[in-house]
Enzyme design. Structure first.
Site, mmCIF file in Angstrom:
data_model
loop_
_atom_site.group_PDB
_atom_site.id
_atom_site.type_symbol
_atom_site.label_atom_id
_atom_site.label_comp_id
_atom_site.label_asym_id
_atom_site.label_seq_id
_atom_site.Cartn_x
_atom_site.Cartn_y
_atom_site.Cartn_z
ATOM 1 N N LYS A 81 0.849 -1.196 0.000
ATOM 2 C CA LYS A 81 0.000 0.000 0.000
ATOM 3 C C LYS A 81 0.885 1.247 0.000
ATOM 4 O O LYS A 81 1.887 1.300 0.714
ATOM 5 C CB LYS A 81 -0.899 -0.022 1.239
ATOM 6 C CG LYS A 81 -1.943 1.086 1.299
ATOM 7 C CD LYS A 81 -2.845 0.909 2.509
ATOM 8 C CE LYS A 81 -3.941 1.948 2.581
ATOM 9 N NZ LYS A 81 -4.832 1.746 3.754
ATOM 10 N N SER A 156 -9.667 1.680 2.722
ATOM 11 C CA SER A 156 -8.807 2.401 1.822
ATOM 12 C C SER A 156 -7.749 1.538 1.122
ATOM 13 O O SER A 156 -7.178 1.984 0.122
ATOM 14 C CB SER A 156 -8.104 3.526 2.586
ATOM 15 O OG SER A 156 -7.257 2.990 3.581
ATOM 16 N N SER A 180 -9.713 -0.528 7.016
ATOM 17 C CA SER A 180 -9.171 -0.449 5.661
ATOM 18 C C SER A 180 -8.452 -1.687 5.140
ATOM 19 O O SER A 180 -8.160 -1.753 3.951
ATOM 20 C CB SER A 180 -8.236 0.746 5.538
ATOM 21 O OG SER A 180 -9.004 1.908 5.384
HETATM 22 N N1 GLN Z 1 -13.246 3.968 6.187
HETATM 23 C C1 GLN Z 1 -12.529 4.394 7.334
HETATM 24 C C2 GLN Z 1 -12.151 5.848 7.207
HETATM 25 O O1 GLN Z 1 -12.469 6.412 6.225
HETATM 26 C C3 GLN Z 1 -11.326 3.531 7.575
HETATM 27 C C4 GLN Z 1 -10.076 4.010 6.964
HETATM 28 C C5 GLN Z 1 -8.872 3.210 7.356
HETATM 29 O O2 GLN Z 1 -8.975 2.196 8.044
HETATM 30 N N2 GLN Z 1 -7.723 3.685 6.930
HETATM 31 O O3 GLN Z 1 -11.554 6.426 8.063
#
Ligand code: GLN
Length: 490
Positions: A81, A156, A180
């Site tokens: 990532k 994400s 994410s």
């Molecule tokens: N969807 C969550 C957010 O927007 C999780 C994001 C994450 O785990 N990086 O914060």
């Protein structure tokens, strides 16, 4: 091309390279070829440099030719990532503010992968700074779900999940602040694990919300995920939250994990908002577990719906503080203006809308006069959520439920409505608030052929238990866990 059995299993691939059945270069060329053929449609990767990939593989083959076949990931390409620092390849967080950033060091987890003979394949797409649940907040372009290119892969870590599901990489790393790793794993039909807070080092992970951020492994199946987790977990003095001790891979492979297991099933995980096909798949998994000797423990966890508001106050507060460093003075590109404030403002215009929204919300929640009503209150609810988990784990060994309320949704469906996007995190936000480990595994498909994920959560440090339980369920489910031959629904 690699033989099909080696594309289904990173574990088998490492063994084949070790046995000199295939070279690291053949493996690298296979995945580079897949990326060239399919990533135009999937858009999982932000950066792939074939020369850099081949050089790593050739160096491994030279070492193997000398008789040195050490390394748990020997010759296995791993997609990373793009919020994890890598030498020799950019690290941008899919943000224009880091567009030119080339880190002078590797993240701890990347170091560990290289040390075990893994090949860093490329950098995957994400919602900018990991803020989102669909990759549509990427500052570059949205990734696509390889099971249906008109749908999101989740986020994400959507690029990492899509890459593994589409057979563009055998293994990947994501990061999980509020879901994410698990949410895209569920939507793309792969395994993803969020470790116990501190189980692995975040040295070299670009910070989003430091009391929640964790790196997590993503793979086609539990055995491969175990392999990667065992490589990346463990103590590192460069991250002060890193816990002593590693990951007990032997315990993760125990095959009697279901007998006598108490599986907590909170009523709140099966609310009316849950998609009926997701519910049916999770219920089927419960039945399977019971058939193998587990016992279901019905529970109530009434604080579950409070996790999202709590999470979004904590996450925005911490993000506003962490992202203050990108000011163009101490850090990041600079747009020099006459006035200092104007320099900050023009520099920071590079942030995308969601990142700006979170910085503003967090700054507000932390400001004098609002701190007690928002940030402090959120910390209090966060503590209550931790206590509710503790009460649950006094009565059961793991919690089982859906990872996401629905299968993958169409691109564009929620991108104009941040609150709808935030609601995707209803089942994944609670565990991070309590620092707990949680794992998503494939448990079926919808009638339309979209993957459905189930989530297992456990008490602090119970990562290996979650792997063992998931592995036992995976074996009984007997789903086809091969990567897709080609993306679908163009
Ligand atoms: N969807 C969550 C957010 O927007 C999780 C994001 C994450 O785990 N990086 O914060």
């Amino acid at each position: 091309m690699l033989p099909a059995d080696l594309t289904r299993s990173a574990t088998a691939l490492a063994a084949a390279v070790r046995a000199r059945r295939v070279t690291a270069r053949t493996a690298a060329d296979h995945y580079l070829g897949r990326i060239a053929a399919h990533d135009g449609a999937v858009r999982a990767f932000l950066h792939v440099d074939p020369a850099v990939v081949r050089a790593q593989a050739d160096a491994l083959d030279a070492r193997i030719a000398r008789g040195d076949t050490a390394g748990a990931l020997l010759g296995v390409p791993v997609a990373i990532k793009d919020n994890l620092c890598t030498t020799g390849q950019p690290t941008t967080c899919a943000s224009k503010i880091l567009a030119d950033y080339r880190p002078p060091y590797d993240a701890h987890v990347v170091e560990r992968i290289r040390a075990e003979g893994g090949v860093i394949l490329g950098k995957t797409n994400l919602d900018e700074f990991a803020m989102g649940a669909s990759t549509e907040n990427s500052g570059v372009a949205a990734s696509r779900n390889p099971h249906d290119l008109k749908r999101v892969p989740g986020g994400s870590s959507g690029g990492s999940a899509a890459a593994v599901a589409a057979g563009l990489a055998p293994l990947a790393l994501g990061s999980d602040t509020g879901g994410s790793v698990r949410q895209p794993a569920a939507l793309c039909g792969i395994v993803g694990h969020r470790p116990t807070y501190g189980a692995l080092s975040r040295h070299g992970l670009i910070a989003f919300a430091s009391s929640l951020d964790q790196v997590g492994p993503m793979a086609l199946n539990l055995e491969d995920c175990t392999l990667l987790m065992a490589v990346i977990a463990g103590h590192d003095s460069r991250d002060s939250t890193s816990r002593p001790g590693g990951f007990d891979a032997a315990a993760a492979r125990r095959d009697d994990a279901l007998s006598g297991l108490r599986i907590g099933v909170p009523a709140e995980y099966h609310s009316d908002a849950l998609d009926p096909e997701v519910r049916a798949a999770v219920r089927q998994l419960e039945d399977l577990a019971v058939g193998a000797g587990a016992r279901l423990v019905p529970l109530s966890m009434p604080l579950t719906p409070y996790a999202i508001p709590t999470y979004y106050l904590v996450v925005t507060s911490e993000a506003s503080s962490n992202l203050a460093r990108f000011d163009g003075i101490r850090y990041g590109p600079r747009d020099e203006q006459q006035e200092l404030a104007a320099s900050y403002a023009t520099t920071r215009r590079r942030f995308g809308d969601e990142v700006k929204r979170r910085i503003m919300l967090g700054t507000y929640a932390l400001s004098a006069g609002y701190y007690d009503a928002y940030y402090k209150k959120a910390l209090q609810v966060r503590a209550r959520i931790g206590e509710e988990f503790a009460r649950a784990f006094a009565r059961c060994d793991v919690l089982l439920g859906p990872t996401t309320p629905t299968p993958a949704f169409p691109l564009g469906e929620k991108s104009d409505d941040p609150v709808q996007m935030y609601l995707c995190d209803v089942f994944t936000a609670p565990a991070p608030l309590a620092g707990l480990p949680a794992l998503s595994m494939p448990c079926g498909k919808s009638k339309a052929g979209l993957p459905i994920g189930a989530q297992l959560q456990g008490p602090t440090g119970a990562d290996a238990r979650l792997f063992a339980v998931a592995r036992a369920l995976e074996r009984r489910l007997a789903l086809d866990l091969s990567p897709l031959e080609a993306p679908r629904g163009a």
